[in-house]
Design an enzyme around this catalytic site. Sequence first.
Site, PDB file in Angstrom:
ATOM      1  N   HIS A 119       0.837  -1.220   0.000  1.00 48.13           N
ATOM      2  CA  HIS A 119       0.000   0.000   0.000  1.00 48.13           C
ATOM      3  C   HIS A 119       0.866   1.263   0.000  1.00 48.13           C
ATOM      4  O   HIS A 119       0.453   2.293   0.507  1.00 48.13           O
ATOM      5  CB  HIS A 119      -0.938   0.035   1.208  1.00 48.13           C
ATOM      6  CG  HIS A 119      -1.658  -1.252   1.461  1.00 48.13           C
ATOM      7  ND1 HIS A 119      -2.880  -1.554   0.896  1.00 48.13           N
ATOM      8  CD2 HIS A 119      -1.317  -2.347   2.196  1.00 48.13           C
ATOM      9  CE1 HIS A 119      -3.269  -2.764   1.287  1.00 48.13           C
ATOM     10  NE2 HIS A 119      -2.318  -3.266   2.065  1.00 48.13           N
ATOM     11  N   SER A 172      14.434  21.510 -16.599  1.00 48.17           N
ATOM     12  CA  SER A 172      13.213  22.285 -16.832  1.00 48.17           C
ATOM     13  C   SER A 172      13.582  23.605 -17.482  1.00 48.17           C
ATOM     14  O   SER A 172      14.667  24.126 -17.257  1.00 48.17           O
ATOM     15  CB  SER A 172      12.523  22.520 -15.489  1.00 48.17           C
ATOM     16  OG  SER A 172      11.782  23.728 -15.524  1.00 48.17           O
ATOM     17  N   LYS A 198      15.626  21.522 -11.441  1.00 48.65           N
ATOM     18  CA  LYS A 198      14.972  20.271 -11.814  1.00 48.65           C
ATOM     19  C   LYS A 198      15.887  19.256 -12.489  1.00 48.65           C
ATOM     20  O   LYS A 198      16.746  19.597 -13.294  1.00 48.65           O
ATOM     21  CB  LYS A 198      13.785  20.555 -12.741  1.00 48.65           C
ATOM     22  CG  LYS A 198      12.560  21.064 -12.036  1.00 48.65           C
ATOM     23  CD  LYS A 198      12.133  20.149 -10.920  1.00 48.65           C
ATOM     24  CE  LYS A 198      10.723  19.676 -10.906  1.00 48.65           C
ATOM     25  NZ  LYS A 198       9.910  19.594 -12.010  1.00 48.65           N
ATOM     26  N   GLU A 222       9.051   8.298 -17.287  1.00 51.31           N
ATOM     27  CA  GLU A 222       7.679   8.799 -17.460  1.00 51.31           C
ATOM     28  C   GLU A 222       7.170   8.463 -18.864  1.00 51.31           C
ATOM     29  O   GLU A 222       6.014   8.081 -19.052  1.00 51.31           O
ATOM     30  CB  GLU A 222       7.623  10.308 -17.230  1.00 51.31           C
ATOM     31  CG  GLU A 222       7.853  10.664 -15.766  1.00 51.31           C
ATOM     32  CD  GLU A 222       8.023  12.158 -15.543  1.00 51.31           C
ATOM     33  OE1 GLU A 222       7.435  12.955 -16.286  1.00 51.31           O
ATOM     34  OE2 GLU A 222       8.764  12.518 -14.614  1.00 51.31           O
TER      35      GLU A 222
END
Length: 459
Positions: free
Chosen positions: A155, A276, A282, A289
């Site tokens: 979980h 970024s 970043k 992704e």
Amino acid sequence: MKLWAGRFQKETDDRVNSFNTSLPFDNRMYAHDIEGSIAHAKMLAATGIIEASDTEKIITGLLSIKNDIENGTLTMDNDAEDIHMFIEAELTARIGDAGKRLHTARSRNDQVAVDIRLYLRDEIDSLLSLLRDLIEVLLSKSEEFSDAIMPGYTHLQRAQPITFGHHLMAYVSMLLRDIDRLCDCKKRMNVMPLGSGALAGTTYPIDRSVTCSLLKFDSVCSNSLDGVSDRDFCIELASAISITMMHLSRFSEEIILWCSWEFRFIELDDGFTTGSSIMPQKKNADVTELIRGKTGRVFGDTIALLTVMKGLPLAYNKDMQEDKEAIFDAVDTLKECLVTFIPMLDTITVKRDNMRLAAAKGFINATDLADYLTKKGMPFRDAYKISGSLVGLCVKNDTVLEALSLETLKEYSDLFAEDVYDAIALETCVRTRVSEGGPSPDSVLRQIQLAKTELEKYK
Ligand code: ARG
């Protein structure tokens, strides 16, 4: 002029031509189309259906076409209906009548069916080799980090202590099944449809065993209608690829989490991350992704194939031309994901200390505390309750189980003794989880050995 123009009194409308053509996407099968045609031509000569001299001309012609496609001197004419028509027309332009004999006892329906199988068979081999490379990387990382303690989760809550090696080996198990699925799929794909004709076989005295062995198929399909209308092997391959993508996507999701400042379990090499345009700090895990995103697209390919096929009466229908873009996309996507994912994984920096720190929090030794009491004779359910109460106490006082004094522990059970501290030390919790398949470093090393043996079978 179309090869099939005889029956018609009008040229095909340009809009139909461009709508109908599959050449822009089936041109990638040119080598396999030529391979299939050479085998067919050899069979035609071996059975005396055409002259051996014609077959020789056909072979020379086809090989010169292949050569010219590969050296860029022959560009594909987008007017052609598909790769099969393009090559046949080009062959006839080059060698004349012999070229016109090639299509004897054959239809584009069995031709395309054999081409896709030949093409995908090779693609499966490249996927298998990439999956093996990925497993090799995982095996060496698992070995290196077989004793790196980290929290295992259920979980997404810290659950019990494991090691990073143990975690990675879970993916090895998945990938080995993926390899097995691809091999299984290849087995069913490796059945030869040539000789099915358009749908009803042929009246020529063909010998399917000749083409079968020339093209290295295991057997010939046993029904001509099925031979030309079966695309199960595309659906099966797309499904197997979807499962592999789902595994890569789960792995990617974990990598994204592990790279976040909240986890900091690993860091990706700069070469495999992006920045970024506005936020100077970043460092994004775009590769993972994208893999997660592309997984959805591959699932779409699988559904597209199933849906194209589900309402088709036997035998061939033009709907089936839609099989190619979907299955090619699934194969291409998995391939490009693996090509990037493998070196990305190979170059990660694993932050053992951060994992160890995370493991120290979250009471992941609470089960071990209960097991300690159970091993001293207390029924597990009672021990579980005591451990739970002690966790509650720790939460209230912002401390951890191993920091509780023996005096406090004894207030809950007089079975507690000095040896409890060793029993719930994370190193002990991991080292003693020796059950087969478990996280102890010894067990992980055994899993690695087993996986290596398993992998050998697929080499
Ligand atoms: N381009 C077609 C396909 O991919 C080849 C088979 C065409 N057969 C036909 N009867 N029109 O399915």
